[in-house]
Scaffold this motif. Structure first.
Motif, short mmCIF file in Angstrom:
data_model
loop_
_atom_site.label_atom_id
_atom_site.label_comp_id
_atom_site.label_asym_id
_atom_site.label_seq_id
_atom_site.Cartn_x
_atom_site.Cartn_y
_atom_site.Cartn_z
N SER A 1 2.55 -46.40 -35.76
CA SER A 1 2.11 -45.73 -34.53
C SER A 1 2.76 -44.36 -34.39
O SER A 1 2.09 -43.36 -34.08
N ALA A 2 4.07 -44.30 -34.62
CA ALA A 2 4.77 -43.02 -34.53
C ALA A 2 4.28 -42.05 -35.60
O ALA A 2 4.17 -40.84 -35.34
N LEU A 3 3.95 -42.56 -36.78
CA LEU A 3 3.46 -41.70 -37.86
C LEU A 3 2.10 -41.09 -37.51
O LEU A 3 1.86 -39.91 -37.76
N VAL A 4 1.22 -41.90 -36.91
CA VAL A 4 -0.10 -41.39 -36.50
C VAL A 4 0.05 -40.29 -35.46
O VAL A 4 -0.58 -39.22 -35.54
N LEU B 1 -0.06 -34.52 -33.81
CA LEU B 1 0.57 -33.42 -33.08
C LEU B 1 1.21 -32.40 -34.02
O LEU B 1 1.09 -31.19 -33.80
N GLY B 2 1.87 -32.89 -35.06
CA GLY B 2 2.52 -31.97 -35.99
C GLY B 2 1.53 -31.10 -36.74
O GLY B 2 1.78 -29.91 -36.98
N PHE C 1 12.34 -35.94 -27.03
CA PHE C 1 13.50 -36.00 -27.91
C PHE C 1 14.80 -36.03 -27.12
O PHE C 1 15.81 -36.57 -27.58
N GLY C 2 14.78 -35.43 -25.93
CA GLY C 2 15.97 -35.41 -25.09
C GLY C 2 16.32 -36.75 -24.49
O GLY C 2 17.45 -36.93 -23.99
N LEU C 3 15.38 -37.69 -24.50
CA LEU C 3 15.66 -39.03 -23.98
C LEU C 3 16.40 -39.84 -25.05
O LEU C 3 15.89 -40.01 -26.15
N PRO C 4 17.59 -40.34 -24.76
CA PRO C 4 18.29 -41.19 -25.74
C PRO C 4 17.42 -42.38 -26.12
O PRO C 4 16.85 -43.04 -25.26
N PHE C 5 17.32 -42.65 -27.41
CA PHE C 5 16.39 -43.66 -27.91
C PHE C 5 16.65 -45.04 -27.30
O PHE C 5 15.76 -45.63 -26.68
N ILE C 6 17.85 -45.55 -27.45
CA ILE C 6 18.16 -46.89 -26.94
C ILE C 6 18.22 -46.89 -25.42
O ILE C 6 17.64 -47.77 -24.77
N LEU D 1 8.88 -43.50 -27.77
CA LEU D 1 10.13 -42.73 -27.87
C LEU D 1 10.47 -42.30 -29.29
O LEU D 1 11.39 -41.52 -29.49
N GLY D 2 9.72 -42.78 -30.29
CA GLY D 2 10.17 -42.62 -31.65
C GLY D 2 9.39 -41.70 -32.56
O GLY D 2 9.62 -41.69 -33.77
N TRP D 3 8.47 -40.89 -32.02
CA TRP D 3 7.62 -40.06 -32.88
C TRP D 3 8.12 -38.63 -33.04
O TRP D 3 7.56 -37.86 -33.83
N THR D 4 9.16 -38.25 -32.33
CA THR D 4 9.53 -36.84 -32.23
C THR D 4 10.03 -36.26 -33.56
O THR D 4 9.62 -35.16 -33.96
#
Length: 297
Positions: free
Chosen positions: A108-111, A116-117, A139-144, A169-172
């Motif tokens: 999902s993050a890769l798609v 966007l990239g 990206f400014g939001l801490p992942f955990i 939260l994990g695609w940035t």
């Protein structure tokens, strides 16, 4: 004649270059013992997640309180948990949730990152600035910490909810990798030639740019599967990830923390398989990076 030759060069050069890159990398990887071992471990765990009945016929939910906290034995390799459930069956079935979340979130993050990239790197300008600022905000939001805050909103936390939050939260980082790769590839000679011959933006991106820009993203995505599996285990350990009656390594480790002294096997076995899985994906990613980067050979 010259126009046809130019067209063939424009179409064949990127695909030929990419085929050569991956074929050279595959030759390197086949002789890399660490990659082979890590890939075999990943294959075993993925098979375990997809077909747990190949590894055990025991029902992980069939429990007997008279066997509570039974130690490992020849008949029951991993012993029993507090409720008297066969712990080997639970550990085997726990692979499904952990590995499924890792793979689903990464894809999902890769798609999202490719979409966007690619837009940011190819078009640049205002669109690039908007996507970059939006990426910076996420990206400014801490992942955990961000996952903990968002997951507390859900009354039910199963595979879909945890996967959704981790994907959001994990695609940035992947997006930044795709953007920089597309940005460096869009002005190459074969792209300029294809554009001059009338190729549209979609064809340029899909046929010429992305095949030559995805190598660093694939490397990171391989490592990221392990990161997500570890993140899911952490969230479940903290009580904000998967909920019962789900079976996952993180939930098992969470339950084991209160009984380490009297039943250390409750922590050892799921912790061992979790560590091996995460380590294997990271080692695969490192080997891919070395194989795909000629400077590191």
């Amino acid at each position: 004649m010259s126009e046809r030759l130019a067209t063939e060069v424009a179409e064949d050069e990127p695909s030929g270059r990419q085929a050569s890159l991956w074929s050279d990398a595959w030759r390197e990887l086949r002789h890399d013992k660490i990659f082979v071992i890590a890939a075999l471990v990943v294959l075993v765990f993925v098979t375990m997640a997809a077909f747990p009945r190949l590894f055990t016929s025991a029902d992980p939910r069939q429990c007997d309180l008279s066997r509570s906290l039974g130690r490992p034995s020849a008949d029951h390799w991993f012993g029993f948990d507090l409720l008297g459930c066969d712990y080997y069956a639970q550990v085997i079935h726990g692979a499904r949730a952990s590995i499924t979340i890792g793979i689903v979130v990464t894809i999902s993050a890769l798609v999202i990152a490719i979409l966007l990239g690619s837009l940011a790197g190819y078009y640049g300008g205002i669109l690039d600035a908007l996507i970059a600022r939006f990426t910076d905000i996420i990206f400014g939001l801490p992942f955990i910490l961000g996952a903990i805050v968002i997951l507390t909103v859900f009354e039910t936390r199963g595979l879909p909810q945890v996967s959704f939050v981790l994907a959001v939260l994990g695609w940035t980082t992947m997006t930044r990798l795709v953007r920089s790769s597309v940005l460096s590839a869009r002005d190459n000679d074969y792209v300029v030639a294809a554009r001059a011959l009338g190729a549209g933006d979609l064809r340029l991106l899909w046929r010429h740019i992305l095949p030559n820009a995805l190598a660093p993203v694939i490397v990171y995505a391989t490592i990221y599967v392990g990161i997500v599996i570890a993140a899911e285990a952490t969230l479940s350990f903290l009580g904000v990830g998967l909920q019962l009656p789900a079976i996952s390594w993180g939930l098992m480790i969470s339950d084991a923390q209160y009984r380490i002294a009297e039943a250390p096997h409750l922590l050892f076995f799921p912790g061992l398989l979790l560590s091996l899985t995460v380590l294997s994906f990271i080692l695969m990613g490192d080997a891919l990076r070395d194989a795909l980067d000629p400077k590191l050979r």
